[in-house]
Design a protein around this motif. Structure first.
Motif, mmCIF file in Angstrom:
data_model
loop_
_atom_site.group_PDB
_atom_site.id
_atom_site.type_symbol
_atom_site.label_atom_id
_atom_site.label_comp_id
_atom_site.label_asym_id
_atom_site.label_seq_id
_atom_site.Cartn_x
_atom_site.Cartn_y
_atom_site.Cartn_z
ATOM 1 N N THR A 64 0.883 -1.352 -0.037
ATOM 2 C CA THR A 64 0.422 -0.094 -0.202
ATOM 3 C C THR A 64 0.971 1.205 -0.256
ATOM 4 O OG1 THR A 64 -1.563 -1.172 0.749
ATOM 5 C CG2 THR A 64 -2.292 1.376 0.832
ATOM 6 N N ASP A 65 2.023 1.183 0.672
ATOM 7 C CA ASP A 65 2.697 2.190 1.075
ATOM 8 C C ASP A 65 3.650 2.476 -0.622
ATOM 9 O OD1 ASP A 65 1.844 2.559 3.929
ATOM 10 O OD2 ASP A 65 4.140 1.380 4.519
ATOM 11 N N ASP A 66 3.756 1.516 -0.956
ATOM 12 C CA ASP A 66 3.923 1.546 -2.511
ATOM 13 C C ASP A 66 4.082 2.089 -3.548
ATOM 14 O OD1 ASP A 66 6.498 0.951 -1.065
ATOM 15 O OD2 ASP A 66 6.455 -1.335 -1.934
ATOM 16 N N VAL A 94 -8.780 1.083 5.088
ATOM 17 C CA VAL A 94 -8.798 2.184 4.983
ATOM 18 C C VAL A 94 -9.112 2.721 6.214
ATOM 19 C CG1 VAL A 94 -10.968 3.864 5.305
ATOM 20 C CG2 VAL A 94 -11.632 1.527 4.085
ATOM 21 N N GLU A 95 -8.580 2.635 7.386
ATOM 22 C CA GLU A 95 -8.141 3.411 8.821
ATOM 23 C C GLU A 95 -6.309 3.768 8.925
ATOM 24 O OE1 GLU A 95 -9.473 2.955 12.803
ATOM 25 O OE2 GLU A 95 -7.678 1.603 13.206
ATOM 26 N N TYR A 96 -6.264 2.334 7.768
ATOM 27 C CA TYR A 96 -4.027 2.281 7.212
ATOM 28 C C TYR A 96 -3.825 3.466 6.616
ATOM 29 C CZ TYR A 96 0.656 1.225 6.569
ATOM 30 O OH TYR A 96 1.134 1.481 5.984
ATOM 31 N N CYS A 97 -4.734 3.943 6.004
ATOM 32 C CA CYS A 97 -4.759 5.195 4.937
ATOM 33 C C CYS A 97 -4.954 6.088 5.292
ATOM 34 C CB CYS A 97 -5.531 4.646 3.719
ATOM 35 S SG CYS A 97 -5.017 2.782 2.494
ATOM 36 N N GLU A 105 1.800 11.304 7.902
ATOM 37 C CA GLU A 105 0.624 12.390 6.828
ATOM 38 C C GLU A 105 -0.824 10.921 6.003
ATOM 39 O OE1 GLU A 105 -0.446 15.593 7.401
ATOM 40 O OE2 GLU A 105 1.248 15.185 8.855
ATOM 41 N N PRO A 106 -2.127 11.237 6.903
ATOM 42 C CA PRO A 106 -2.622 10.397 5.977
ATOM 43 C C PRO A 106 -2.773 10.115 3.975
ATOM 44 C CG PRO A 106 -3.784 10.925 7.854
ATOM 45 C CD PRO A 106 -2.591 12.329 7.694
ATOM 46 N N TYR A 107 -2.984 9.120 4.293
ATOM 47 C CA TYR A 107 -2.774 8.454 2.559
ATOM 48 C C TYR A 107 -4.562 9.827 1.912
ATOM 49 C CZ TYR A 107 1.168 5.452 3.039
ATOM 50 O OH TYR A 107 2.043 5.189 3.268
ATOM 51 N N ASN A 108 -5.496 9.524 2.872
ATOM 52 C CA ASN A 108 -6.838 10.449 2.262
ATOM 53 C C ASN A 108 -7.316 10.003 0.674
ATOM 54 O OD1 ASN A 108 -6.890 12.032 4.396
ATOM 55 N ND2 ASN A 108 -5.209 13.709 2.718
ATOM 56 N N VAL A 109 -6.982 8.428 1.042
ATOM 57 C CA VAL A 109 -7.310 7.704 -0.321
ATOM 58 C C VAL A 109 -9.355 7.497 -0.240
ATOM 59 C CG1 VAL A 109 -7.731 5.657 -1.766
ATOM 60 C CG2 VAL A 109 -5.750 5.781 -0.112
ATOM 61 N N LYS A 110 -9.395 7.856 -1.489
ATOM 62 C CA LYS A 110 -11.001 8.868 -1.350
ATOM 63 C C LYS A 110 -11.958 7.610 -2.385
ATOM 64 C CE LYS A 110 -12.319 11.723 -4.153
ATOM 65 N NZ LYS A 110 -12.808 13.152 -4.560
#
Length: 633
Positions: free
Chosen positions: A283-285, A315-318, A337-342
């Motif tokens: 996910t981070d990559d 979702v919480e991880y992102c 910083e949160p990724y804020n994946v929408k």
């Protein structure tokens, strides 16, 4: 061979003449940036042998060994009196989902040297080594006695050593990771990595890694540069079909320790790697890649095997803060910083036989609704997308409509067909014309989908998140498919607002459609060249164009600059384009080719544009595209 365009009197040449098209710069519609979306799915060559900088094949020793020898696929044993075993202690592992455990995912390679002084070990060839380039190498081992292990980069025969280092292995500690950097003294397209020892002892190899030092989060920088060139504004990951094989929490493990993921019901996803994905990108990559290329992330959950709680944890991880369990884990991994994946997809192609999980709309809606509820509790403003065998009135009624209050996007996929015979002039023309006209299938599917969703009385958006020619990922570049891509993109840009299709994703650019990847480097295919041209429309407003039933023309305006792209889909006839415009020509580029067969690309050249007092005119040769930018007066 360059094609020279001569603009002379219409009576002197043969081409399709046209009355002036009206481009109304005052009648415009919005253009969603996500129409320029792409898939990044772990299928076939997109990651393994594609985006991933990893050079070692089957580096975690998944699958079954060779008969009578006990050596994992892609590896070769060294030593006449050496015993190779494939069922010893294991370094790789999975987190959670015990019910998803599949055979042969977690393996290691044991090497027992039965004669003291004998050279024993394993090697892998076919590695493209470049003189002076630095390669990071990691080797995870377990030994039963202290011993020196020689790590060598050699030529194909093993006789010429290009780089070498000896590391001392010790039985103390659990699975120590040995890291080094080796720099070959010469270039070798068929180089080898050799791991050998001479002591009578046992070495268990848990994982082996090798990649160029200049990688970006384990990904190839040349491929990323080409990905930037085509300008994806949204990327959908990890699938596609692969979403049903993915276990996101495994990404929390070190990359070398992540257990391989086996394709269970759809071997199509991993045909080049013996049915296994080695989980090189987490996910981070993926988020780092999206930020690098300027794309919004869209993540597809594993609806069949993950629980609603696991999806909510993703979702919480992102998106979670330091006060949340999984947000804290992300921060501890170096991403404050949160990724804020929408955007999140609730599975992929559910209801088809190749996907595990509910097969009917009611069962899918019930399960997807549970995941949606759990995910929305974490981030209430997520944009969720449901899937199914659309367009389908039954699924629209019993799945899309019941979920509409929390799931506003509905996934639609379409793969066009066409002939693939290029051995005679007649076959070439037939194959070209069938392929470039097959973009009509995308139009038909989108309109049928719109009707089906509207009949529910709910406000639902279409996410057309997979489109391409069928099996195009197995074919080389061709201008034929480039023209198909151009016509299809013209349709999406023109009609996405009217048909309410805010998301459109091509399947798929990396290694399989828009970017050709080899060990030596990467380049844009004909499709990739078209996407590079089309990105000029991003962030503009779509202008109304008259007499455009074939979607040959698209015009967008932004900050006083009018961008026009043109497609002449004719196989053998020039086409004239005339517009009721006046302005300064800022750019005029032609994408043309004398060849439309496989292994063809567009050649870029200056497009001649005649600007008169009241209009502009240009001529495109057969099977070509062009872009014109005008500063509007």
């Amino acid at each position: 061979m360059k094609r020279i365009i001569l603009l002379v009197a219409a009576a002197a040449i043969c081409f399709q003449s046209a009355n002036a098209q009206i481009i109304d710069i005052n009648t415009t519609s919005e253009l969603s940036p996500y129409v320029f979306g792409h898939n990044l799915e772990h299928t076939r060559a997109a990651v393994n042998g594609g985006l991933s900088a990893q050079m070692i094949r089957n580096r975690k020793f998944a699958g079954k060994p060779s008969k009578n020898e006990g050596v994992a696929a892609e590896w070769t044993g060294i030593g006449e009196k050496t015993l190779f075993l494939h069922d010893g202690a294991v370094y790789t592992k999975h987190i959670g989902n015990p019910q998803m455990r599949r055979n042969n995912e977690l393996r290691s390679q044991t090497v027992q040297n039965l004669i003291d002084g004998q050279l024993a070990g394993i090697f892998q060839g076919g590695l493209y080594l470049i003189e002076g380039k630095k390669y990071e190498i990691r080797i995870v081992t377990d030994v039963n006695t202290p011993l020196p292990l020689k790590v060598e980069l050699t030529d194909r025969s093993g006789n010429k050593i290009l780089a070498s280092k000896t590391i001392n292995l010790d039985p103390e500690g659990e699975w120590p990771v040995n890291e080094m950097v080796l720099t070959p003294s010469a270039t070798d397209k068929e180089g080898c990595l050799r791991l050998t020892f001479t002591k009578k002892a046992q070495v268990v190899f848990g994982s082996v890694s090798m990649m160029p030092e200049d990688n970006f989060h384990g990904m190839r920088t040349d491929v990323i540069a080409d990905l930037k060139a085509i300008g994806p504004r949204l990327m959908r990951w990890p699938g596609g079909n692969f979403a049903g094989e993915y276990r996101w929490k495994d990404g929390l493990l070190p990359v070398d320790q992540r257990g391989p993921l086996q394709a269970a019901t759809e071997i199509e996803t991993q045909p080049y790697t013996y049915g296994f994905d080695l989980h090189e990108i987490d996910t981070d990559d993926f988020i780092a890649l999206c930020r690098e290329v300027g794309a919004e992330p869209m993540i597809t959950i594993n609806l069949a095997w993950s629980s609603p709680e696991e999806s909510a944890q993703w979702v919480e991880y992102c998106n979670g803060g330091e006060d949340s369990e999984y947000g804290k884990i992300r921060i501890q991994r170096g991403h404050r910083e949160p990724y804020n994946v929408k955007f999140w997809s609730l599975g992929n192609e559910m209801g088809y036989g190749h996907m595990e999980g509910p097969s009917g709309p009611e069962g899918y809606a019930e399960l997807a609704g549970k995941h949606a509820d759990a995910m929305l509790k974490v981030t209430p403003d997520l944009e969720l997308c449901s899937s199914g065998p659309y367009p389908n009135d039954n699924w629209a009624t019993y799945s899309a409509a019941p979920l509409a209050d929390k799931v506003r996007y509905i996934s639609l996929h379409h793969y066009a067909g066409g002939s693939r015979s290029f051995t005679t002039p007649e076959d070439i023309k037939m194959s070209y014309e069938e392929t470039v006209s097959s973009f009509q299938g995308n139009i038909n599917q989108a309109k049928r989908m719109r009707e089906s969703l509207d009949a529910t009385g709910k406000k639902l958006h279409i996410s057309f998140d997979e489109w391409n020619q069928w099996y195009s990922w197995y074919r080389p570049s061709s201008v034929t498919e480039g023209i198909y891509a151009a016509r299809t993109m013209h349709f999406y840009i023109s009609e996405s607002s009217a048909l309410d299709i805010p998301i459109v994703c091509y399947f798929q650019p990396v290694g399989e459609g828009a970017i050709l990847i080899t060990p030596e480097g990467s380049r844009l295919t004909a499709n990739g060249q078209i996407f590079e041209m089309m990105k000029a429309h991003q962030d503009g407003r779509v202008c109304k164009v008259s007499d455009n039933d074939d979607y040959s023309t698209v015009a967008t305006i932004k900050d006083g600059v009018l961008t026009i792209t043109l497609v002449n889909a004719s196989y053998d006839t020039d086409r004239e384009f005339r517009f009721n415009l006046k302005g300064k020509v800022l750019e005029a580029t032609l994408y043309s080719s004398e060849d439309v067969t496989p292994h063809s690309y567009f050649e870029r050249s200056q497009l001649e544009v005649i600007a008169k007092r009241k209009d502009i005119k240009t001529v495109l040769p057969p099977h070509s595209a062009a872009i014109i930018k005008l500063a509007i007066k």
